[in-house]
Enzyme design. Structure first.
Site, PDB file in Angstrom:
ATOM      1  N   ARG A  58      -4.204 -39.606  -6.922  1.00 21.68           N
ATOM      2  CA  ARG A  58      -4.789 -39.403  -5.571  1.00 21.68           C
ATOM      3  C   ARG A  58      -5.799 -40.504  -5.280  1.00 21.68           C
ATOM      4  NH1 ARG A  58      -3.002 -36.953  -1.579  1.00 21.68           N
ATOM      5  NH2 ARG A  58      -2.635 -35.071  -2.783  1.00 21.68           N
ATOM      6  N   GLN A  76       8.108 -35.538  -1.374  1.00 22.06           N
ATOM      7  CA  GLN A  76       7.210 -36.218  -0.416  1.00 22.06           C
ATOM      8  C   GLN A  76       6.923 -37.640  -0.874  1.00 22.06           C
ATOM      9  OE1 GLN A  76       5.051 -35.198   2.490  1.00 22.06           O
ATOM     10  NE2 GLN A  76       2.961 -35.350   1.664  1.00 22.06           N
ATOM     11  N   ARG A  81       6.123 -43.922  -6.731  1.00 21.90           N
ATOM     12  CA  ARG A  81       4.737 -43.703  -7.209  1.00 21.90           C
ATOM     13  C   ARG A  81       4.680 -42.722  -8.381  1.00 21.90           C
ATOM     14  NH1 ARG A  81       1.828 -39.734  -2.736  1.00 21.90           N
ATOM     15  NH2 ARG A  81       3.375 -38.066  -2.857  1.00 21.90           N
ATOM     16  N   HIS A 159       0.306 -46.644   0.966  1.00 24.70           N
ATOM     17  CA  HIS A 159      -0.507 -45.492   1.399  1.00 24.70           C
ATOM     18  C   HIS A 159      -1.987 -45.695   1.008  1.00 24.70           C
ATOM     19  CE1 HIS A 159      -1.752 -41.337   1.878  1.00 24.70           C
ATOM     20  NE2 HIS A 159      -0.548 -40.957   2.221  1.00 24.70           N
ATOM     21  N   ASP A 204      -3.543 -37.224  11.454  1.00 21.64           N
ATOM     22  CA  ASP A 204      -2.344 -37.584  10.681  1.00 21.64           C
ATOM     23  C   ASP A 204      -1.351 -38.171  11.692  1.00 21.64           C
ATOM     24  OD1 ASP A 204      -0.287 -35.836   8.196  1.00 21.64           O
ATOM     25  OD2 ASP A 204      -0.241 -37.890   8.982  1.00 21.64           O
ATOM     26  N   GLU A 263      -2.344 -46.950   6.625  1.00 20.50           N
ATOM     27  CA  GLU A 263      -1.203 -47.289   5.767  1.00 20.50           C
ATOM     28  C   GLU A 263      -0.209 -48.191   6.493  1.00 20.50           C
ATOM     29  OE1 GLU A 263      -1.650 -42.593   5.142  1.00 20.50           O
ATOM     30  OE2 GLU A 263       0.334 -43.388   4.731  1.00 20.50           O
TER      31      GLU A 263
END
Ligand code: TA6
Length: 296
Positions: A58, A76, A81, A159, A204, A263
């Site tokens: 995170r 997701q 990653r 991101h 978002d 991002e």
């Protein structure tokens, strides 16, 4: 050079002659630190980040590939990653010679398991470099190596979590008047108003057809992050705010105040590659002193 990071996960340390530095975990090809030549950390990394596969770290710069978002069959943000990358000691030559000496080349290829969830062969080469002025440069080169002649399509995002003093005193310039898809309103399309973005609640949004350059101004630190991108037409802006932050096990309750995700992404239109074709997506971050005063 390569060393052991959190929980024994391997990471590469990059250091540039004037003292700026960066760290990239082989797990996820994940940049977790970018410091200026005063040793100040410029990326946000959650104090509760879980450095344990298969959970994504995170903070820092998660790589979202072969999918941005949570539609379709993949988890997701895809799986790049959540995989271990390896150092590529003999990468194909980079046309644009990165003037920096401090860089590392990583490569990810799909496993048999991956092919079960995403039935394509690819080579994903990531170069992370520190520029002479301490800029952080990420270049992704993704090639379709399907032996059966099949093209594939993907969406992508760097991101990036920026470290900010106080989210309520941050402005973002460069996205005014653009259209965006609001992830909080069923991805409906809206048009942004005419002046810089400010933040007072969860956001978002996927901004479409955005400029090469986006600026993130931190009032207290008198610092501006400049994000320059190439091959990435969209820009996602995200902050979970208090309610969502509380629901995230790997984010401390009040840490949303000290982070903002902007991002560089390709989301609205997926990228399609025929076998042998290669896509390149570049992100360049710099942090410069700014005389920004709120309301300017
Ligand atoms: O950055 C936009 C977003 O898609 C948000 O919707 C939120 O889910 C965020 O990514 C974080 O996703 P993650 O899978 O890393 O928890």
């Amino acid at each position: 050079h390569l060393c052991k990071g959190v929980n024994g996960l391997e990471k590469v340390l990059l250091r540039e002659s004037r003292g700026s530095s960066a760290e990239v975990y082989l797990y996820g090809g994940h940049v977790t630190s970018w410091k200026n030549d005063h040793g100040e950390e410029l990326l946000f990394l959650s104090s509760k980040a879980i450095f344990k596969p298969p959970k994504a770290i995170r903070g820092g710069i998660p790589i979202c590939f072969p999918q941005f978002g949570s539609h379709g069959t993949l988890e997701q943000h895809g799986f790049a990653r959540n995989r271990f990358w390896v150092i590529d000691n003999d990468p194909p030559p980079f046309p644009t010679n990165t003037s920096s000496r401090a860089f590392v080349d990583l490569i990810l290829k799909p496993s048999e398991e991956d092919a079960k969830i995403w039935p394509h062969s690819f080579e994903f080469r990531l170069r992370v470099a520190l520029g002479p002025g301490g800029d952080l440069m990420l270049t992704s080169r993704i090639r379709n190596t399907n032996p059966d002649g099949k093209p594939f399509s993907f969406t992508f995002a760097y991101h990036t979590y920026f470290s900010v003093s106080d989210i309520s005193e941050v402005r973002v310039e460069g996205l005014e008047t653009l259209d965006y898809l609001d992830n909080l309103q069923n991805k409906e399309r809206f048009t942004e108003q005419g002046d810089a973005l400010t933040f007072e609640s969860e956001v978002d949004k996927i901004y479409l057809s955005t400029p090469t350059k986006i600026a993130i101004l931190d009032h207290e630190k008198k610092r501006t992050f400049v994000l320059r991108k190439d091959g990435l037409p969209d820009a996602v802006v995200w902050n979970p705010w208090d309610k969502k932050a509380k629901a995230m096990a790997d984010l401390a309750d009040d840490e949303y105040k000290h982070m903002l995700c902007v991002e560089a992404a390709a989301v609205e239109k997926s990228i399609t590659l025929k076998p042998g074709e290669e896509w390149r997506g570049r992100l360049e971050l710099s942090a410069v002193p700014s005389s920004y005063c709120s309301g300017q």
